[in-house]
Design a protein around this motif. Structure first.
Motif, mmCIF file in Angstrom:
data_model
loop_
_atom_site.group_PDB
_atom_site.id
_atom_site.type_symbol
_atom_site.label_atom_id
_atom_site.label_comp_id
_atom_site.label_asym_id
_atom_site.label_seq_id
_atom_site.Cartn_x
_atom_site.Cartn_y
_atom_site.Cartn_z
ATOM 1 N N VAL A 128 26.964 59.711 -39.139
ATOM 2 C CA VAL A 128 28.248 59.899 -39.817
ATOM 3 C C VAL A 128 29.379 59.545 -38.860
ATOM 4 N N ALA A 153 18.382 66.291 -42.513
ATOM 5 C CA ALA A 153 19.486 67.242 -42.428
ATOM 6 C C ALA A 153 19.173 68.432 -41.550
ATOM 7 N N VAL A 176 34.938 56.515 -46.714
ATOM 8 C CA VAL A 176 34.978 55.309 -45.877
ATOM 9 C C VAL A 176 34.881 54.064 -46.741
ATOM 10 N N VAL A 203 28.379 64.559 -45.352
ATOM 11 C CA VAL A 203 27.989 63.153 -45.284
ATOM 12 C C VAL A 203 28.504 62.415 -46.514
ATOM 13 N N PHE A 233 24.344 60.236 -48.160
ATOM 14 C CA PHE A 233 24.633 58.816 -48.008
ATOM 15 C C PHE A 233 24.585 58.109 -49.357
ATOM 16 N N GLN A 234 23.508 58.374 -50.106
ATOM 17 C CA GLN A 234 23.339 57.689 -51.389
ATOM 18 C C GLN A 234 24.429 58.111 -52.367
ATOM 19 N N VAL A 248 37.713 60.856 -44.978
ATOM 20 C CA VAL A 248 36.937 60.266 -43.885
ATOM 21 C C VAL A 248 36.732 61.293 -42.774
ATOM 22 N N MET A 249 37.805 62.026 -42.459
ATOM 23 C CA MET A 249 37.698 63.009 -41.376
ATOM 24 C C MET A 249 37.081 64.306 -41.859
ATOM 25 N N PHE A 280 32.322 56.877 -39.522
ATOM 26 C CA PHE A 280 33.717 57.275 -39.277
ATOM 27 C C PHE A 280 34.403 56.288 -38.337
ATOM 28 N N THR A 304 32.342 61.815 -46.375
ATOM 29 C CA THR A 304 32.726 60.787 -45.416
ATOM 30 C C THR A 304 32.325 59.400 -45.898
ATOM 31 N N VAL A 305 31.084 59.254 -46.384
ATOM 32 C CA VAL A 305 30.620 57.920 -46.778
ATOM 33 C C VAL A 305 31.440 57.396 -47.954
ATOM 34 N N VAL A 346 27.831 56.431 -51.552
ATOM 35 C CA VAL A 346 28.027 55.023 -51.908
ATOM 36 C C VAL A 346 28.048 54.848 -53.418
ATOM 37 N N TYR A 401 30.598 68.642 -41.471
ATOM 38 C CA TYR A 401 29.283 68.572 -40.823
ATOM 39 C C TYR A 401 29.304 69.321 -39.488
ATOM 40 N N ILE A 419 21.870 72.763 -45.226
ATOM 41 C CA ILE A 419 21.581 71.386 -45.638
ATOM 42 C C ILE A 419 22.564 70.948 -46.711
ATOM 43 N N VAL A 468 25.956 70.160 -44.922
ATOM 44 C CA VAL A 468 26.046 68.914 -44.148
ATOM 45 C C VAL A 468 25.891 67.705 -45.062
ATOM 46 N N GLU A 469 25.058 67.820 -46.105
ATOM 47 C CA GLU A 469 24.928 66.684 -47.024
ATOM 48 C C GLU A 469 26.243 66.436 -47.748
ATOM 49 N N TRP A 488 33.184 64.601 -41.930
ATOM 50 C CA TRP A 488 32.533 64.744 -40.627
ATOM 51 C C TRP A 488 32.829 66.124 -40.031
#
Lengths: 184, 146
Positions: free
Chosen positions: A152, A141, B132, B125, B44-45, B79-80, A156, B128-129, B48, B86, B118, B121-122, B83
């Motif tokens: 990302v 990060a 998606v 992420v 990410f984790q 989704v948008m 997307f 978004t993940v 999901v 971020y 951090i 941004v996390e 990002w």
């Protein structure tokens, strides 16, 4: 020992997958393959990778496979004979990969190039410069946040691509569903 | 599965297990999201895991009820939005006079700035993940009804 057991299971599932013609069973086996891989990552102390593999590989991907199967049917078209050029190409690529793996450093070798470049700097200075005790997070990060932004972006873009190809699955479904109710 | 939502909905064991595990799974996603800088995990984790919980709910209780929990437009905005969160964090540090995605200047103390940056941004992420994964599932599962 447990590494060998897991590797043997991976190999077994892979061979079974190759021989199957029933796509439903194949989808289940790919889920098992992902679960064994997740255990493998767990044994190697990559817990976050194991999380992702278990949730995406064993969970969501299997569900998407099954959703696809409910549209296309569960039987694979029979393959009449072995395609020799394809087999030769696959074997050649596999042989090249095995040959290349001879040059890789041993697992956990502290003198491997990957441990010599920027990793020592991250390990020594991440607490002063970034802060979090989990160095993986500070690398992803902060030190390499451009990479993560790109990742990302890839996720997307993939979603936009699927939406363009499949549609978002909502509006048409609602109308298609209400029509029989209205007429009845 | 998606072919027979009725039979899975009427199975008391599946319903019971899903309703018991749903809360812990969502809580675990939340924990992985915010505890990523101390333990294993991150956006990410967490994304999901959250999406997996929503998809499991949709499998047992039907697509319609899952879409009442996370409406499809909300997922598409997510989704948008993730990002953009971020990128927006990076732009914020540019407005404060540093390089793109250099979090040192977000707070007075560079270490605090890094921490907030951090976390932001996390979170991007993760949003978004998760969005998606949910959008992909809606797209696949909704097709059958056409």
């Amino acid at each position: 020992m447990i590494n060998f057991a897991l590797l043997a299971m991976l190999l077994l599932v892979a061979v079974a997958l190759l021989r199957l013609r029933d796509l439903f069973t194949a989808a289940m086996l790919t889920g098992i393959y992902s679960l064994v891989s997740a255990c493998f990552f767990m044994v190697q102390d990559a817990v976050d990778v194991a999380f992702t593999e278990a949730a995406v590989g064993a969970g969501i991907t299997t569900v998407l496979f099954l959703a696809t199967l409910s549209m296309v049917g569960r039987d694979e078209a029979p393959i009449s004979r072995i395609h020799l050029p394809a087999l030769a190409c696959t074997l050649a690529c596999g042989a090249l990969l095995v040959y290349a793996s001879q040059d890789m450093p041993a697992w956990g070798d502290p003198n491997a190039p990957v441990h010599q470049h920027v990793a020592p700097r991250y390990i020594e200075h991440s607490a002063d410069e970034v802060g979090p005790p989990n160095i993986v997070t500070s690398v992803l990060a902060s030190y390499r946040s451009y990479d993560t932004m790109g990742e990302v972006g890839v996720v997307f873009t993939a979603a936009i691509g699927v939406l363009l190809l499949l549609g978002n699955g909502t509006k048409r479904r609602r109308t298609a569903r209400r029509e029989p109710e209205d007429s009845a | 599965m998606i072919d027979k939502p009725r039979s899975m909905q009427s199975n008391p064991i599946l319903r019971g297990v899903t309703s018991i595990t749903m809360g812990p799974i969502l809580l675990f996603a939340w924990y992985v999201q915010w505890h990523g800088d101390y333990g294993p995990g991150g956006g990410f984790q967490a994304g999901v895991i959250f999406a997996a919980a929503v998809i499991a709910y949709a499998l047992i209780y039907g697509l319609d009820r899952a879409q009442r929990f996370i409406p499809p437009p909300a997922a598409e905005i997510g989704v948008m939005a993730g990002w953009l969160l971020y990128i927006g964090t990076g732009v914020l540090s540019m407005f404060r006079g540093a390089n793109f995605l250099d979090y040192d200047v977000i707070a007075h103390d560079p270490l605090h700035g890094q921490h907030y940056g951090i976390l932001a941004v996390e979170l991007g992420v993760g949003i978004t993940v998760a969005a998606v994964m949910i959008v992909l599932f809606y797209a696949f599962a909704g097709r059958r009804h056409r």
